[in-house]
Enzyme design. Structure first.
Site, PDB file in Angstrom:
ATOM      1  N   HIS A  88     -18.828 -15.212  33.855  1.00 52.36           N
ATOM      2  CA  HIS A  88     -18.276 -13.695  34.358  1.00 52.36           C
ATOM      3  C   HIS A  88     -19.180 -12.702  33.433  1.00 52.36           C
ATOM      4  O   HIS A  88     -18.828 -11.547  33.684  1.00 52.36           O
ATOM      5  CB  HIS A  88     -17.000 -13.740  33.590  1.00 52.36           C
ATOM      6  N   ARG A 286      -5.542  36.475  29.725  1.00 52.71           N
ATOM      7  CA  ARG A 286      -3.844  36.253  29.799  1.00 52.71           C
ATOM      8  C   ARG A 286      -3.335  34.794  29.701  1.00 52.71           C
ATOM      9  O   ARG A 286      -2.154  34.978  29.558  1.00 52.71           O
ATOM     10  CB  ARG A 286      -3.589  37.450  30.814  1.00 52.71           C
ATOM     11  N   PHE A 332      -2.578  -7.967  33.413  1.00 48.93           N
ATOM     12  CA  PHE A 332      -4.080  -7.309  33.481  1.00 48.93           C
ATOM     13  C   PHE A 332      -4.520  -6.055  34.509  1.00 48.93           C
ATOM     14  O   PHE A 332      -5.621  -5.518  34.333  1.00 48.93           O
ATOM     15  CB  PHE A 332      -4.909  -8.512  33.795  1.00 48.93           C
TER      16      PHE A 332
END
Length: 501
Positions: A88, A286, A332
């Protein structure tokens, strides 16, 4: 801003965004509470019992994603976790800066300290020691879908725990094993569930959100001081900030912004009454309370959402020691963080948008009544002409970045994970928007000070402090000079919260 702590005790339930920032940027020491350690031990005993009984539990005795139906037993249970990390850790792109990495580590430690993840105490303490001793894994920024957790980024974080990957120690780039050895640590061997416990979470996106939120709050408060300086430079009308007006449209942020503007302008001799020079100011003056106030309300919403996520369990599966249940779910999934990041990016970009319009009013002689481009000898000198170009360019860039990443989803893992949040992309974009907005505010800050120099009279309580802070490091512009250093100094003043009081 609150005072920064010298020590942060993590129990999984009480981590504040300010503490995440302190750990990330000031290297504040982390400790786990005794109660959290006890919870971690109990959840670990559940994992070991399930492994000994050969129970079929996702991520413990099975593969991951599409491979969730593949059983893994015996010695392979440990190998599975290490394989998970190595496979991973495939992120790409430039690495995250150190503060993001440290925030990521702290947030993952805090989530694991809640005691629902099944990690061993010694593994969790290894990550704590890495953070405390300044071992910072090299984590590429690209590669997370923001669901199934921030898998790729967190895998790069865990690689270093195994003595693999790369890390920096005192800004020196080392291999993972060298970095651990440099600070007296040794690589660990992951056991059942631990790899998954370490990478299944939203910590990459949440880390970036924590840092961006903190910086965004400074930008917002600074924007109101800077806007007040512009009001004085243009001899604006503070009556538009009267509490009566904002009481009848009771948005909290709007009311607070109007209150802050009046505080910054208190005692000023540079403002005017309705009808004295003009009946009413343009919108960019403003309507500051309405615009800044909406950003303020958005920031408060996102702050609450992210604070909640900092103390959440974002694993899968989740272990409940009291009932013995092991539940596979979707904690998750980064959708809450994705929406929060995209929403905040839009809100913060509007601070830059209206700031650039105020800068245009300052430099444009047809709108300001001041010398063109705030220079005494126009023609020979260009003064602040191009600073407005720069602000416009950055504001335009923000508009592109504010396209929400959270509206996108691409299926993954052979369509098992068929909806994702893209929340990490949202968070990365947010950090850029916040940084860009700070630059635009710095341009207005510098221009407002220059414009003030053409007038007379006492400044307000807040604006006088801001003006003096700027003039202590940047002199008034008489002849053209390189503007980049001045703008950078002004940006640093804003970033550091110098204008806050």
């Amino acid at each position: 801003m609150n005072k920064q702590p010298e020590l942060v005790k993590l129990d999984g339930d009480h981590l504040r965004i300010e503490e995440v920032v302190s750990i990330a940027r000031r290297f504040t020491t982390i400790e786990l509470t005794l109660e959290s350690i006890e919870k971690v031990r109990h959840s670990r005993s559940m994992v070991e019992k399930m492994v000994s009984e050969n129970r079929v539990v996702y991520g413990i005795t099975t593969g991951f994603g599409k491979f969730s139906d593949v059983m893994v037993q015996g010695e392979d249970v440990s190998r599975l976790q290490e394989n998970l990390i190595m496979s991973h850790a495939c992120g790409m792109g430039d690495p995250y800066p150190t503060d993001v990495v440290r925030a990521m580590m702290a947030l993952r430690i805090n989530a694991l300290a809640k005691g629902y993840s099944g990690i061993r105490e010694e593994t969790l303490m290894h990550l704590v020691e890495m953070c405390n001793r300044g071992v910072h894994p090299v984590i590429p920024q690209q590669g997370s879908l923001g669901a199934s957790g921030d898998l790729a980024p967190l895998a790069h974080m865990v690689l270093v725990m195994l003595g693999k990957g790369q890390a920096t120690v005192n800004d020196k780039l080392l291999t993972g094993s060298e970095a651990l050895r440099e600070v007296g640590l040794s690589p660990i061997r992951l056991q059942a569930k631990e790899g998954l416990a370490l990478i299944n979470g939203t910590q990459a996106m949440t880390a970036q959100l924590c840092l961006a939120l903190y910086d965004a709050r400074i930008a917002l408060e600074s924007a109101e001081v800077i806007a007040s300086m512009t009001i004085e430079a243009l001899r604006g009308i503070p009556k538009a900030f009267d509490p009566q007006l904002h009481l009848v449209r009771p948005h909290p942020g709007q009311q607070e912004s109007a209150k802050r503007l009046l505080q910054h302008l208190a005692g000023s001799q540079r403002t005017t009454e309705q009808g004295e020079l003009r009946v009413q100011d343009p919108y960019s003056l403003r309507c500051i309370p309405q615009v800044h106030g909406a950003t303020r309300d958005t920031l408060e919403y996102v702050w609450t959402t992210v604070s909640r996520e900092c103390n959440s369990v974002t694993d899968n599966p989740v272990l409940f020691t009291e009932t013995g249940d092991v539940i596979s779910g979707g904690n998750f999934h980064g959708q809450p963080m994705a929406f929060a990041a995209d929403f905040l990016a839009i809100a913060i970009a509007e601070l830059a948008n209206i700031s650039e319009r105020r800068t245009e009013r300052l430099v444009n002689p047809q709108l300001s009544g001041l010398p063109g481009f705030l220079t005494e000898n126009g023609g020979l000198h260009s003064g602040f002409m191009i600073t407005q170009y720069v602000a416009a360019s950055i504001v335009s860039e923000n508009k592109v970045l504010c396209h929400p990443a959270s509206v996108d989803s691409i299926p993954s893992s052979a369509n098992q994970e068929d909806h994702v949040s893209m929340g990490t992309t949202s968070a990365r974009k947010l950090r850029t928007v916040v940084a860009n907005t700070t630059k635009v505010l710095a341009i207005e800050y510098l221009a407002a000070a220059q414009a003030i120099d053409f007038g007379t009279g006492e400044l307000g309580a807040g604006t006088s402090r801001a003006y003096q802070a700027l003039r202590s490091v940047i002199s008034r512009l008489h002849d053209d000079r390189e503007m980049h250093p001045d703008l950078t100094k002004a940006e640093e003043l804003v970033q550091q919260g110098t204008l806050l009081w």
